[in-house]
Design a protein around this motif. Sequence first.
Motif, PDB file in Angstrom:
ATOM      1  N   GLY A  18       0.800  -1.221   0.000  1.00 35.61           N
ATOM      2  CA  GLY A  18       0.000   0.000   0.000  1.00 35.61           C
ATOM      3  C   GLY A  18       0.828   1.264   0.000  1.00 35.61           C
ATOM      4  N   SER A  19       2.139   1.130   0.093  1.00 37.19           N
ATOM      5  CA  SER A  19       3.015   2.309   0.103  1.00 37.19           C
ATOM      6  C   SER A  19       3.109   2.901  -1.302  1.00 37.19           C
ATOM      7  CB  SER A  19       4.402   1.944   0.610  1.00 37.19           C
ATOM      8  OG  SER A  19       5.013   1.002  -0.260  1.00 37.19           O
ATOM      9  N   VAL A  20       3.375   4.188  -1.358  1.00 36.77           N
ATOM     10  CA  VAL A  20       3.466   4.901  -2.638  1.00 36.77           C
ATOM     11  C   VAL A  20       4.877   5.461  -2.787  1.00 36.77           C
ATOM     12  CG1 VAL A  20       2.573   6.773  -4.061  1.00 36.77           C
ATOM     13  CG2 VAL A  20       1.020   5.491  -2.578  1.00 36.77           C
ATOM     14  N   ILE A  21       5.539   5.081  -3.844  1.00 34.22           N
ATOM     15  CA  ILE A  21       6.876   5.578  -4.118  1.00 34.22           C
ATOM     16  C   ILE A  21       6.810   7.061  -4.476  1.00 34.22           C
ATOM     17  CG2 ILE A  21       6.776   4.956  -6.570  1.00 34.22           C
ATOM     18  CD1 ILE A  21       9.742   4.191  -6.387  1.00 34.22           C
ATOM     19  N   SER A  22       7.805   7.826  -4.073  1.00 30.77           N
ATOM     20  CA  SER A  22       7.818   9.254  -4.411  1.00 30.77           C
ATOM     21  C   SER A  22       8.098   9.437  -5.896  1.00 30.77           C
ATOM     22  CB  SER A  22       8.884   9.983  -3.594  1.00 30.77           C
ATOM     23  OG  SER A  22      10.185   9.618  -4.042  1.00 30.77           O
ATOM     24  N   HIS A  23       7.641  10.559  -6.416  1.00 33.82           N
ATOM     25  CA  HIS A  23       7.933  10.872  -7.810  1.00 33.82           C
ATOM     26  C   HIS A  23       9.444  10.901  -8.048  1.00 33.82           C
ATOM     27  CE1 HIS A  23       3.806  13.069  -8.217  1.00 33.82           C
ATOM     28  NE2 HIS A  23       3.697  11.771  -8.426  1.00 33.82           N
ATOM     29  N   ALA A  24      10.172  11.486  -7.108  1.00 31.46           N
ATOM     30  CA  ALA A  24      11.623  11.619  -7.274  1.00 31.46           C
ATOM     31  C   ALA A  24      12.303  10.259  -7.376  1.00 31.46           C
ATOM     32  CB  ALA A  24      12.200  12.415  -6.105  1.00 31.46           C
ATOM     33  N   GLU A  25      11.933   9.339  -6.482  1.00 30.10           N
ATOM     34  CA  GLU A  25      12.571   8.026  -6.507  1.00 30.10           C
ATOM     35  C   GLU A  25      12.214   7.267  -7.775  1.00 30.10           C
ATOM     36  OE1 GLU A  25      13.046   3.921  -3.853  1.00 30.10           O
ATOM     37  OE2 GLU A  25      11.861   5.599  -3.071  1.00 30.10           O
ATOM     38  N   ARG A  26      10.959   7.339  -8.179  1.00 28.16           N
ATOM     39  CA  ARG A  26      10.551   6.603  -9.389  1.00 28.16           C
ATOM     40  C   ARG A  26      11.258   7.163 -10.627  1.00 28.16           C
ATOM     41  NH1 ARG A  26      10.634   3.043 -12.131  1.00 28.16           N
ATOM     42  NH2 ARG A  26       9.030   2.375 -13.614  1.00 28.16           N
ATOM     43  N   LEU A  27      11.435   8.463 -10.687  1.00 23.60           N
ATOM     44  CA  LEU A  27      12.146   9.054 -11.818  1.00 23.60           C
ATOM     45  C   LEU A  27      13.597   8.581 -11.862  1.00 23.60           C
ATOM     46  CD1 LEU A  27      10.633  12.639 -11.639  1.00 23.60           C
ATOM     47  CD2 LEU A  27      10.424  11.073 -13.589  1.00 23.60           C
TER      48      LEU A  27
END
Length: 352
Positions: A18-27
């Motif tokens: 259920g956790s959401v990766i940050s935009h920064a980390e995914r980029l």
Amino acid sequence: MEIGISTFVETTPDVETGSVISHAERLRQVVEEIVLADQAGLDVFGVGEHHREDYAASSPAVVLAAAAPQTKKIRLTSAVTVLSSADPVRVFQDFATLDALSNGRAEIMAGRGSFIESFPLFGYDLKDYNELFDEKLDLLLNIRNAEKVTWQGKHRPAIQNLGIYPRPVQKPLPVWIGSGGNSESVVRAGLLGLPLVLAIIGGSPVQFAPLVELYKKAAVHAGHDPAVLPVASHSHGFLAKSTEEAADLFFPSTQAAMNKLGRERGWGPYNRASFDAARSFEGALYVGDPKTVAKKIIHLRKKVGITRFMLHVPVGTMPHDLVMNAIELLGREVAPVVREEIAQWEADGQPQ
């Protein structure tokens, strides 16, 4: 036959935690995926433009530029650029800059986009949806074809003999047309002599063969040689050591993503039966071990005429190491088999 990857850089909740990766980390992860795809011998990597919370890449050219100095051969493209709500001058400048940084490996994939968030964001009216795309594409092609441009339209201020810089390394900078299977967009691409990308994400891929033929007929009608016009597919899929493992790993995030979109668009529920049917040999999901996926890509080339295959992975949010493994398998085990068989098939006198 070119083989590559496309991604929408999703940041949806992880189906397990259920956790959401940050935009920064995914980029940052996507840049790693592009670098690996290059090292694994893949031909192209595409990043899609979106403007909503669950997608991190609102500026594909910037993402691709981050990977450009770290890669050597792989072509770098948007997948797609939502041209209707963009300024073609800025689009051209961004991708000409990417072309310089990558020493001639940039491409633009122009499309209307299947999401509409960018229209109110940039002040456009959805009633102008089709008209905007036609006008913006015309301007983009004018900029591509001439250093100084004189142009006038309805939805953007006119340009009077102004230079647009930087100029790209490639002459011309490749511009592809992305289509969800609309005959009008296929004909437009053919008449303009532009490469075509088909989003083959449902039904049977063989059903797209008439659209490819329509595209080629339109190209011939306009005086273009269809033999030199590539046709690509963008298709969901995933690879693992065994087909069963690939299916079990890919289904949860795919189901979550498809059901989220389904609630927004009024689709029925997406279940395991739908998923398993789609990963059959005649289905639109390219999920399995390398041998299985290679056979399906070869079938797509022979029956539909696709000359570039782009595996869209992940769908939804998946662990980064699993995505990296799938990219490695596609580049090192699938691509060589596909290229060898297609080269032999063409050498035996089959249609190009």
